[in-house]
Design a protein around this motif. Sequence first.
Motif, PDB file in Angstrom:
ATOM      1  N   CYS A 154      24.225 -45.334   5.274  1.00 36.44           N
ATOM      2  CA  CYS A 154      23.968 -44.334   4.208  1.00 36.44           C
ATOM      3  C   CYS A 154      24.045 -43.051   4.130  1.00 36.44           C
ATOM      4  O   CYS A 154      23.139 -42.514   5.067  1.00 36.44           O
ATOM      5  N   ARG A 155      24.883 -42.481   3.473  1.00 36.40           N
ATOM      6  CA  ARG A 155      25.240 -40.795   3.673  1.00 36.40           C
ATOM      7  C   ARG A 155      23.755 -40.268   3.288  1.00 36.40           C
ATOM      8  O   ARG A 155      23.293 -39.181   4.113  1.00 36.40           O
ATOM      9  N   ARG A 156      23.282 -40.741   2.363  1.00 36.34           N
ATOM     10  CA  ARG A 156      21.832 -40.025   1.871  1.00 36.34           C
ATOM     11  C   ARG A 156      20.838 -40.048   2.918  1.00 36.34           C
ATOM     12  O   ARG A 156      20.000 -39.149   3.265  1.00 36.34           O
ATOM     13  N   ARG A 199      22.442 -48.643   5.493  1.00 36.00           N
ATOM     14  CA  ARG A 199      22.212 -48.587   4.243  1.00 36.00           C
ATOM     15  C   ARG A 199      20.792 -49.641   4.005  1.00 36.00           C
ATOM     16  O   ARG A 199      20.862 -50.662   4.763  1.00 36.00           O
ATOM     17  N   CYS A 233      18.924 -48.158  -2.043  1.00 39.08           N
ATOM     18  CA  CYS A 233      20.260 -47.725  -2.568  1.00 39.08           C
ATOM     19  C   CYS A 233      20.037 -47.992  -4.155  1.00 39.08           C
ATOM     20  O   CYS A 233      20.258 -49.220  -4.494  1.00 39.08           O
ATOM     21  N   GLN A 289      22.759 -46.817  -6.762  1.00 45.37           N
ATOM     22  CA  GLN A 289      24.057 -46.073  -6.986  1.00 45.37           C
ATOM     23  C   GLN A 289      24.163 -45.753  -8.345  1.00 45.37           C
ATOM     24  O   GLN A 289      24.830 -44.468  -8.367  1.00 45.37           O
ATOM     25  N   CYS A 341      22.204 -42.277  -7.319  1.00 46.65           N
ATOM     26  CA  CYS A 341      22.660 -41.837  -5.888  1.00 46.65           C
ATOM     27  C   CYS A 341      23.429 -40.563  -6.248  1.00 46.65           C
ATOM     28  O   CYS A 341      24.639 -40.764  -6.651  1.00 46.65           O
ATOM     29  N   MET A 363      25.325 -39.376  -3.997  1.00 43.91           N
ATOM     30  CA  MET A 363      26.376 -39.236  -2.989  1.00 43.91           C
ATOM     31  C   MET A 363      27.234 -40.513  -3.136  1.00 43.91           C
ATOM     32  O   MET A 363      28.068 -40.726  -2.022  1.00 43.91           O
ATOM     33  N   THR A 364      27.349 -41.287  -4.205  1.00 48.79           N
ATOM     34  CA  THR A 364      28.404 -42.158  -4.264  1.00 48.79           C
ATOM     35  C   THR A 364      29.671 -41.897  -4.029  1.00 48.79           C
ATOM     36  O   THR A 364      30.378 -42.871  -3.417  1.00 48.79           O
ATOM     37  N   CYS A 411      30.131 -42.155  -0.222  1.00 47.09           N
ATOM     38  CA  CYS A 411      29.403 -42.959   0.710  1.00 47.09           C
ATOM     39  C   CYS A 411      30.477 -44.052   1.145  1.00 47.09           C
ATOM     40  O   CYS A 411      30.982 -44.823   0.241  1.00 47.09           O
ATOM     41  N   PHE A 453      29.634 -47.080   2.212  1.00 41.95           N
ATOM     42  CA  PHE A 453      29.205 -48.472   1.637  1.00 41.95           C
ATOM     43  C   PHE A 453      29.994 -48.712   0.131  1.00 41.95           C
ATOM     44  O   PHE A 453      30.497 -49.585  -0.036  1.00 41.95           O
ATOM     45  N   GLN A 454      29.758 -47.447  -0.653  1.00 37.17           N
ATOM     46  CA  GLN A 454      30.343 -47.732  -1.933  1.00 37.17           C
ATOM     47  C   GLN A 454      31.975 -47.689  -2.110  1.00 37.17           C
ATOM     48  O   GLN A 454      32.608 -48.459  -2.637  1.00 37.17           O
TER      49      GLN A 454
HETATM   50  S1  SF4 Z   1      24.791 -45.262  -2.676  1.00 37.83           S
HETATM   51 FE1  SF4 Z   1      25.439 -44.847  -0.519  1.00 37.83          FE
HETATM   52  S2  SF4 Z   1      24.489 -43.110  -0.011  1.00 37.83           S
HETATM   53 FE2  SF4 Z   1      23.673 -43.596  -2.006  1.00 37.83          FE
HETATM   54  S3  SF4 Z   1      21.830 -44.429  -1.507  1.00 37.83           S
HETATM   55 FE3  SF4 Z   1      23.355 -46.209  -1.416  1.00 37.83          FE
HETATM   56  S4  SF4 Z   1      24.231 -46.350   0.525  1.00 37.83           S
HETATM   57 FE4  SF4 Z   1      23.013 -44.561   0.555  1.00 37.83          FE
END
Ligand code: SF4
Length: 458
Positions: free
Chosen positions: A116-118, A167, A172, A174, A177, A179-180, A183, A185-186
């Motif tokens: 998870c980047r965030r 993540r 999370c 999306q 967030c 940073m999607t 990211c 995962f996204q």
């Molecule tokens: S969208 Fe990506 S960066 Fe944002 S909270 Fe979810 S896993 Fe983390």
Amino acid sequence: MKEIFSPDGYLDNELPEYEYRESQLVMAEFIQDKLIENQNGIIEAGTGTGKTMAYLIPALKYALSHEKKIAITTETKALQKQLVDKDIPAAQKIFKEYLGLDFKFALCLGSSNYPCRRRFERFLKKGSFEKSDMKHFERLSSLFKEKRIFTFFDAEMPGHLWEEIGRDSETCDQQRCPMTTICPFQAARREWAQADLLVMNHYLFFSNIASGKSYLPVSEAVIFDEAHSIESIASRQLGFSIDHDFLINLLQRFYQRGKYGIINNFKSIKLHDEAIHSVEIIAKESQIFFEKMREKFHGAETVRRIITVTNEGRNLTEQMKRLIGILELAEQDFEEEDLRIEFDPARNRLIAYCESLISFLNLSYENYVYWIERSDRELLGNISLTGRPVNINEIMRQEVLSFYESSIFVSATLSIKNDFSFFMSTIGFERGSGKVLDSPFNHKEQMILYICRYNKSS
Ligand code: SF4
């Protein structure tokens, strides 16, 4: 299928190790028919049939000609690896060169395998890690720069650090967030959405069902390879298992003497003190309760089924409910997003734990079997309480067999003397048909049986 599987066919021309096997062609044709007719099917094919190609080729042909998405699910990582590294790329080459068709595929993993980047940025900002861990974060930073999608396996990071930056499904969001777009995962999920073929394991497949099919994109057909294991895996993924250590770790997220905990953010001193008191009592009650559970084992036994309502543990559940109530009252102190990220998952896990424990103590679900378990190497170690559904047939009927246009079950061991009745009743399979194919191997000529004379464990 003949032009692909027959001698001098596409596979024969393309793969040096390919050998024509009639049973492989029969299996591929059977699966093709089931997919086209939107029917369910079971196929038992002995070792050496070449099962993977026998379902992969018709699945891809069907997906591309009918614009459908197909899921392939397996039990073992070894088979997933074989599919992703060897069989699917080989099929890709054949489809491109001989049929002029291209397809996309994706390997789907559970979300905690993706970074998870965030959380990563946040963890770095907080700086609560050892200097020696810095090299792992540097590696992760360069992976974020280099790769659109990467996972735990690429990061080669110690598990305790990954827990901080992997993540987390409960935090999370999306939609909110920022940073999607960067990211991993996204990015992986976008790739899954565009793929014609998804590869996953049975654990993920059934977790997706447990989460209301919210995790994976919908596919129109599913092929279960190593289908003999779906009953135990489905039951495991749809049930629960709880223990003392998990609860203590969870409580430490709320409060740990001398360290930062969620409760530190309470604005009301009264609620703050009550919550700390409650956490301490829960920890004590849990210790008492699990010691009582230990007394239920006879001698060195490691598993004991629970068939009557358990009277112990009532104080523990009462205290947990009390803490959940306090958290509800303090919820408004966690409106700020950074605080919410820690508060929501911890509270939800506490609620889920409490519900599982109540279900265990009261034997709440009729279709469940409940037991306590400990490892044979650690008779004094951690004890777990487990509850699992006994029959998965109803769930399979509703969530799989009548949900997908076609569900195919493949394995080398599904029938009893060529009869699928037992397997069918286990998975609630009613409409559709099955086929048993013998192994093309001449076992008498091609097998050697070794029997070990000195088996330490016997
Ligand atoms: S969208 Fe990506 S960066 Fe944002 S909270 Fe979810 S896993 Fe983390």
